[in-house]
Design a protein around this motif. Structure first.
Motif, short mmCIF file in Angstrom:
data_model
loop_
_atom_site.label_atom_id
_atom_site.label_comp_id
_atom_site.label_asym_id
_atom_site.label_seq_id
_atom_site.Cartn_x
_atom_site.Cartn_y
_atom_site.Cartn_z
N LEU A 74 -11.86 0.90 -10.84
CA LEU A 74 -11.98 2.15 -10.09
C LEU A 74 -10.96 3.19 -10.55
O LEU A 74 -11.19 4.40 -10.41
CB LEU A 74 -11.77 1.88 -8.60
CG LEU A 74 -12.90 1.15 -7.86
CD1 LEU A 74 -12.44 0.80 -6.45
CD2 LEU A 74 -14.15 2.02 -7.82
N GLY A 75 -9.84 2.71 -11.10
CA GLY A 75 -8.80 3.62 -11.56
C GLY A 75 -9.25 4.55 -12.67
O GLY A 75 -8.60 5.58 -12.93
N HIS A 125 0.83 -1.21 0.00
CA HIS A 125 0.00 0.00 0.00
C HIS A 125 0.87 1.26 0.00
O HIS A 125 0.55 2.24 -0.69
CB HIS A 125 -0.91 -0.01 1.22
CG HIS A 125 -2.09 -0.92 1.07
ND1 HIS A 125 -3.20 -0.84 1.88
CD2 HIS A 125 -2.34 -1.94 0.21
CE1 HIS A 125 -4.08 -1.75 1.52
NE2 HIS A 125 -3.57 -2.45 0.52
N ALA A 126 1.94 1.23 0.75
CA ALA A 126 2.82 2.40 0.84
C ALA A 126 3.41 2.74 -0.52
O ALA A 126 3.48 3.92 -0.90
CB ALA A 126 3.93 2.14 1.86
N LYS A 127 3.84 1.72 -1.26
CA LYS A 127 4.43 1.95 -2.59
C LYS A 127 3.37 2.44 -3.57
O LYS A 127 3.66 3.30 -4.42
CB LYS A 127 5.08 0.66 -3.10
CG LYS A 127 5.88 0.85 -4.40
CD LYS A 127 7.05 1.78 -4.19
CE LYS A 127 7.88 1.94 -5.46
NZ LYS A 127 9.00 2.88 -5.29
N SER A 180 -8.74 -0.06 -1.68
CA SER A 180 -9.54 -1.02 -2.46
C SER A 180 -8.71 -2.22 -2.91
O SER A 180 -9.25 -3.23 -3.36
CB SER A 180 -10.12 -0.34 -3.70
OG SER A 180 -9.11 -0.12 -4.69
N ASP A 181 -7.37 -2.10 -2.78
CA ASP A 181 -6.41 -3.13 -3.20
C ASP A 181 -6.29 -3.26 -4.72
O ASP A 181 -5.47 -4.05 -5.20
CB ASP A 181 -6.74 -4.51 -2.61
CG ASP A 181 -6.41 -4.59 -1.12
OD1 ASP A 181 -5.59 -3.78 -0.66
OD2 ASP A 181 -6.98 -5.46 -0.43
N GLU A 182 -7.07 -2.50 -5.48
CA GLU A 182 -6.98 -2.59 -6.94
C GLU A 182 -5.59 -2.22 -7.47
O GLU A 182 -5.12 -2.84 -8.44
CB GLU A 182 -8.04 -1.71 -7.59
CG GLU A 182 -8.08 -1.83 -9.11
CD GLU A 182 -9.17 -0.96 -9.74
OE1 GLU A 182 -10.30 -1.45 -9.88
OE2 GLU A 182 -8.88 0.22 -10.07
N GLY A 193 1.97 0.91 -12.76
CA GLY A 193 1.56 2.27 -12.47
C GLY A 193 0.63 2.42 -11.30
O GLY A 193 0.18 3.52 -10.99
N ALA A 194 0.29 1.32 -10.65
CA ALA A 194 -0.57 1.33 -9.46
C ALA A 194 -2.01 1.75 -9.74
O ALA A 194 -2.67 2.35 -8.90
CB ALA A 194 0.04 2.22 -8.36
#
Length: 217
Positions: free
Chosen positions: A180-181, A103-105, A165-167, A173-174
């Motif tokens: 949802l992106g 999540h941090a990254k 959301s963990d997506e 590119g996260a």
């Protein structure tokens, strides 16, 4: 899938050298009949800094992903097999942005991309296998697709909510533009499906040219 390409593919086995759910969904969307095999090629061992630019990097990875599957084909498997490898990366200001595993990254990556325009590169390698004994007899076509993506200016709250959301995890590119992106993207210039992970129109075009060339030989 449109009939000209469908007819050309009738005598071939089609293998997608990827476990990507996005790529499989795109292929199914146009009616391609295929099997999937995760490539044993270790892409993590390849240093992107060894390449002149991102397009050379993704082209290299796509080729070696497909080639690894070709090497693993059993001698009794149907010949006239088509193996397709692909790789997608995000490039911001000349720097390749990898997949976040935490999540941090993901928060760090999305904060960097906020309010900016980045590029999405996908390399695709198509190998038509005519001989398992003689590699030189195989035919290959490859290409790289590029799409510009502009992000809206994202608040810290928006970024954290999306990451929760963990997506974004394990996506180049996260973010996933097909999920949802999509709410993060202000505009794109180029192929939308390239951003999802596979430039399907150009792939079909290159595949049809390759098959027609082989048919005429």
């Amino acid at each position: 899938m449109l009939s000209p390409l469908r007819e050309l593919l009738q005598q071939y086995q089609l293998i997608l050298a990827s476990s990507s759910s996005q790529r499989k969904a795109i292929w199914r969307q146009i009616g391609l009949k295929f099997t999937t095999k995760a490539s044993p090629f270790d892409e993590e061992s390849v240093n992107p800094n060894d390449f002149a630019d991102a397009s050379k990097f993704v082209e290299y990875l796509a080729h070696h992903k497909a080639e690894a599957i070709v090497r693993d084909l059993e001698r009794n498997e149907q010949l006239k097999t088509i193996v397709v490898g692909a790789d997608t990366v995000i490039v911001d200001n000349g720097k390749i942005i990898g997949k976040p595993h935490t999540h941090a990254k993901a928060i760090e990556t999305l904060t960097r991309l906020s309010g900016r325009t980045h590029n999405v590169f996908t390399g695709v390698s198509i190998i038509l296998v005519s001989s398992l004994q003689n590699k030189e007899g195989n035919r290959e076509a490859s290409f790289v697709s590029r799409t510009e993506v502009e992000f809206a200016s994202l608040s810290e709250e928006t970024i954290k909510s999306y990451v929760q959301s963990d997506e974004p995890l394990n996506k180049a590119g996260a973010y996933g533009i097909q999920g949802l992106g999509a709410t993060l993207v202000k505009s794109i210039k180029g192929d939308y499906y390239n951003v999802v992970g596979f430039p399907i129109q150009e792939f079909c075009e290159k595949l049809e040219i390759l098959l027609r060339t082989c048919k005429s030989e």
